[in-house]
Structure formats: structure tokens, C-alpha cells
Write a protein that holds these residues in place. Structure first.
Motif, PDB file in Angstrom:
ATOM      1  N   GLY A 192      31.290  40.686  40.308  1.00 36.25           N
ATOM      2  CA  GLY A 192      29.926  40.304  39.942  1.00 36.25           C
ATOM      3  C   GLY A 192      29.062  41.504  39.614  1.00 36.25           C
ATOM      4  N   ARG A 193      29.214  42.581  40.376  1.00 32.47           N
ATOM      5  CA  ARG A 193      28.430  43.790  40.088  1.00 32.47           C
ATOM      6  C   ARG A 193      28.901  44.448  38.788  1.00 32.47           C
ATOM      7  N   THR A 194      30.202  44.396  38.529  1.00 34.19           N
ATOM      8  CA  THR A 194      30.717  44.902  37.254  1.00 34.19           C
ATOM      9  C   THR A 194      30.073  44.164  36.098  1.00 34.19           C
ATOM     10  N   LEU A 195      29.979  42.846  36.244  1.00 34.20           N
ATOM     11  CA  LEU A 195      29.371  42.015  35.208  1.00 34.20           C
ATOM     12  C   LEU A 195      27.908  42.375  35.011  1.00 34.20           C
ATOM     13  N   ALA A 196      27.169  42.491  36.112  1.00 36.28           N
ATOM     14  CA  ALA A 196      25.727  42.736  36.027  1.00 36.28           C
ATOM     15  C   ALA A 196      25.401  44.123  35.490  1.00 36.28           C
ATOM     16  N   LEU A 197      26.236  45.105  35.786  1.00 39.82           N
ATOM     17  CA  LEU A 197      25.947  46.486  35.403  1.00 39.82           C
ATOM     18  C   LEU A 197      26.543  46.873  34.059  1.00 39.82           C
ATOM     19  N   GLY A 198      27.067  45.889  33.334  1.00 34.91           N
ATOM     20  CA  GLY A 198      27.532  46.168  31.982  1.00 34.91           C
ATOM     21  C   GLY A 198      28.937  46.700  31.904  1.00 34.91           C
ATOM     22  N   GLY A 199      29.722  46.555  32.968  1.00 33.38           N
ATOM     23  CA  GLY A 199      31.123  46.938  32.915  1.00 33.38           C
ATOM     24  C   GLY A 199      31.943  45.901  32.169  1.00 33.38           C
ATOM     25  N   THR A 200      33.245  46.128  32.054  1.00 33.42           N
ATOM     26  CA  THR A 200      34.098  45.189  31.332  1.00 33.42           C
ATOM     27  C   THR A 200      35.099  44.546  32.276  1.00 33.42           C
ATOM     28  N   LEU A 201      35.226  43.243  32.169  1.00 32.59           N
ATOM     29  CA  LEU A 201      36.142  42.513  33.034  1.00 32.59           C
ATOM     30  C   LEU A 201      37.596  42.688  32.613  1.00 32.59           C
ATOM     31  N   ASP A 202      37.831  43.019  31.343  1.00 32.98           N
ATOM     32  CA  ASP A 202      39.202  43.347  30.930  1.00 32.98           C
ATOM     33  C   ASP A 202      39.713  44.545  31.727  1.00 32.98           C
ATOM     34  N   ASP A 203      38.888  45.575  31.837  1.00 34.27           N
ATOM     35  CA  ASP A 203      39.273  46.757  32.611  1.00 34.27           C
ATOM     36  C   ASP A 203      39.429  46.415  34.087  1.00 34.27           C
ATOM     37  N   PHE A 204      38.516  45.575  34.600  1.00 36.65           N
ATOM     38  CA  PHE A 204      38.580  45.172  36.001  1.00 36.65           C
ATOM     39  C   PHE A 204      39.911  44.483  36.295  1.00 36.65           C
ATOM     40  N   ALA A 205      40.310  43.559  35.408  1.00 37.67           N
ATOM     41  CA  ALA A 205      41.570  42.842  35.606  1.00 37.67           C
ATOM     42  C   ALA A 205      42.764  43.786  35.513  1.00 37.67           C
ATOM     43  N   ALA A 206      42.716  44.712  34.566  1.00 35.28           N
ATOM     44  CA  ALA A 206      43.834  45.629  34.353  1.00 35.28           C
ATOM     45  C   ALA A 206      44.016  46.598  35.517  1.00 35.28           C
ATOM     46  N   GLU A 207      42.953  46.814  36.280  1.00 32.26           N
ATOM     47  CA  GLU A 207      43.025  47.745  37.409  1.00 32.26           C
ATOM     48  C   GLU A 207      43.554  47.097  38.680  1.00 32.26           C
TER      49      GLU A 207
END
Length: 387
Positions: A192-207
Motif C-alpha cells: 500500500g505504501r509503494t502504491l501511495a508513494l509512486g512506486g511500481t507494483l511490477d517491481d514489488f512482485a518481482a522482488e
């Protein structure tokens, strides 16, 4: 003024100017972070769930050029005993009950209105399932038994390396993921914080690299699995989910308002929980599923996919609530009984045999307490049986 004091003053002034510039540049990000950190607060949660664009980036959905399709109204039903108390206890913000395609009850609570665009949370997973069935039928995706990395190669080397599309649809990916909404450091809250702060969920999933079992062995609710399905769709078609969902499904439902998706910093839709629509428009989607994927004269979702996706095919415990392809099946379900469910009390309940569709939106901060989900399903069934 001594030379050293002038130099120090210039340094301090320069530092303050730089800090102010950074703060100005980042003001939207800071504002979103503040909004996210207070998203579920007691005094603001109801308002926030109708104004999610204040906390997150968004992208519009398209309802198409046609006029809204009016939902007919039948005789107002008498709500069963206990429903009013249940709505208050569970912080229900809207309740809409349909029988035979007619609205038999519609009400809004806690200062909300019929025109509010309410957050779906995980009900959006079931929307993605419907879209997935269309694309599979069209041949854009060859088979559910293909590896997800076939279409999402950036996941090679991650915990998703061995998972098939079917595994992920069933929430049986085997990926380790902490879904505890009450733990600040859980994976779901980090996401959720990744989403709010402009990060990418593709990278989140890949990690993600931890696993708890081989794919297909056990069922564990992992919300990021649905994002991976979105990656598969984008990889298979070269198009975004909001475009495809609008074109293949929403255009044909006669929506009253287009609504929108939450997105990450790359503009990728938050497909696992980010649809915002009116309650009546959630009901239109539910009505399509109740009619085996048909709406009006058009078969939108393949009839076979509706049947396949809403059966309990995931490896859940015997006798417990079942899970299909991003749809929930209540324990001891009657034929054609299934539902979309989101945190904090969101439901699209469908009973094809009774020709009933019920939509509930809520801001229930106690949704994780023991017995709450069972109580909610019992109430939905009570409403369905009373018609």
C-alpha cells in the motif's frame, strides 16, 4: 557582520531554499502519504472510501457512449429482522438488493450518497477474473496451465518462477506474503505504501522470493497474486487493464458513472483492489454474472467461464469457505451461489438459483474480528431468502 557569519547565513538560507523547493516538488507525494496513513481512521474512513483519489494516483475507466441502462424497480421489500442493527454494527454505507433484475431495496448510510464512487477493495479481483475469461476465450492467453513468466518475464527468478496461471487464479501460488492489515510492516501494508508513494507494483512482485509451498499445493490468500494476473494480461495483449475492462465489459453494462482505478507510479492499475464505482454500477456487474455472463442481448463473459470460475477449485480445507478463480464460494453453497468480497465489508453476493444480486459497501474497521465474515454471509443469505 563577520565573514564567517555571512557565510553561515548564506549556507542556512541556501539549505532552507533547497528544502522548501524539495517540499514543494514533493507536496503531492507527502499529501498522499499523510492521506494513506489516516485512510482507515475512525473519523475519516467513510469519507475516504468515497474519495480515494485524494490518497492515490488514478486512471479513469470508460463507460462508453451509450446512455445509462436504467435498473427497473420492483416492490420495496420489507427488510428481515436484524438487518438494521447489522448495518449499524458493520458500518454499512450502502445496501442494494435485486431480485429478477429489479431493485427491491436501495439505501445509503453514514452520510454517503447514491452518486458516491465507493472503493471496491478486493471485489476488483472478481472483475479481473471476468476479463481474464474473455481473453482466454479470444485466444490472447493460450492456456491456464502455462507459466505466468511466459507472459510476465520480469518475474523470472522470483517466487512466481514455477507458478502457472491456474495456480495464481486459485490463490495457490505458494508465494510467501503477509496479508495482515493490522501489522504496519506486513507485505500488504508495504505494498500500500509503494502504491501511495509512486512506486511500481511490477517491481514489488518481482522482488518477492519467499515461498511456503510448491505451486498448487495449498491455498493462501495472496493479494499480489492478482497483480501478477494483471501482468499476464498486459504481457499477452500489450494493452492496459483499464482499457480492456472498459472495452470488453463496462461498455456493455450501461453504467451511470465511469468510475476509476487506483494506479501505481507507472500508471499501472491496482487491479487487486482499486476499482471505484457507484453501488448501482457494482450491481450491474453482479447482474451480468448472475445471468451467466449475459447482459441485455449480449453475451459479455463466456458462459462456460462464469461456471468454471465460480466453482470451488482451489485447494482450500474441506468444509470451509471455497475459492474459485478470484471468486468466493460460501461453505455449504447452493448451486449458483458465489460472491466477490473486499476488506472492510464490501460484497457483491450472487445467487443464480434465486436470481438475486446484493451489493454491500461498508467501512467496517472490525472486519477482521472472529465471526464477522460468517455473520455477513448469513445476513446476505437471509436477505436473499426473504425475497
Amino acid at each position: 557582520m563577520p565573514k564567517w557569519l555571512r557565510i553561515a547565513s548564506i549556507f542556512v538560507l541556501t539549505t532552507l531554499v533547497c528544502a522548501a523547493s524539495v517540499a514543494l516538488y514533493k507536496r503531492e507525494t507527502i499529501a498522499r502519504l499523510i492521506a494513506v496513513n489516516t485512510l482507515f481512521d475512525k473519523d475519516t474512513i467513510v469519507h475516504n472510501f468515497s474519495h480515494m483519489g485524494d490518497a492515490f494516483l488514478t486512471t479513469p475507466l470508460d463507460r462508453g457512449p451509450q446512455e445509462p441502462n436504467e435498473l427497473p424497480r420492483g416492490v420495496e421489500m420489507t427488510l428481515p429482522s436484524g438487518v438494521q442493527e447489522w448495518m449499524e454494527e458493520r458500518s454499512v454505507t450502502s445496501l442494494l438488493v435485486m431480485k429478477n433484475g429489479q431493485i427491491r431495496h436501495e439505501s445509503y448510510h453514514k452520510g454517503t450518497a447514491e452518486t458516491d464512487l465507493r472503493i471496491s477493495w478486493s471485489m476488483a479481483k472478481s472483475y479481473l477474473s471476468a476479463l481474464f475469461g474473455i481473453l482466454l476465450d479470444e485466444g490472447a492467453i493460450a492456456s491456464l496451465d502455462e507459466k505466468v513468466v511466459t507472459y510476465a518475464p520480469s518475474l523470472r527468478g522470483s517466487a512466481y518462477e514455477a507458478a502457472t496461471i491456474r495456480n495464481v487464479l486459485n490463490m495457490a501460488s505458494g508465494v510467501e506474503f503477509d496479508e495482515d492489515y493490522l501489522d504496519y510492516d506486513s507485505d500488504i501494508n508495504r505494498m500500500g505504501r509503494t502504491l501511495a508513494l509512486g512506486g511500481t507494483l511490477d517491481d514489488f512482485a518481482a522482488e518477492l522470493n519467499g515461498t511456503i509451498a510448491a505451486p498448487g499445493e495449498i491455498w493462501q490468500y495472496v493479494s499480489i497474486d492478482t497483480h501478477v494476473l494483471g501482468m499476464v494480461i498486459r504481457g499477452a495483449t500489450g494493452r492496459s487493464v483499464p482499457e480492456l475492462l472498459s472495452e470488453r465489459i463496462l461498455y456493455h453494462l450501461g453504467l451511470e458513472k465511469a468510475g476509476y482505478y487506483l494506479t501505481d507510479g507507472a500508471g499501472v492499475a491496482f487491479v487487486l483492489g482499486g476499482i471505484n464505482q457507484m453501488t448501482r454500477d457494482f450491481a450491474r456487474f453482479g447482474l451480468m454474472m448472475a445471468q451467466n455472463g449475459r447482459y441485455g442481448r449480449k453475451q459479455i463473459v463466456p458462459r462456460l467461464w462464469v461456471a468454471r470460475s465460480t466453482r470451488p477449485t482451489a485447494p482450500t480445507e474441506p468444509g470451509k469457505t471455497g475459492y474459485g478463480y478470484q471468486w468466493w464460494i460460501p461453505r455449504n453453497a447452493e448451486p449458483g451461489e458465489f460472491l466477490a468480497r473486499g476488506v472492510y465489508g464490501q460484497y457483491i453476493y450472487i445467487h443464480q438459483g434465486r436470481n438475486v444480486v446484493i451489493v454491500v459497501t461498508a467501512a467496517d474497521r472490525a472486519f477482521r474480528e472472529s465471526g464477522v465474515s460468517r455473520q455477513n454471509v448469513r445476513m446476505l443469505r437471509t436477505l436473499a431468502k426473504s425475497l
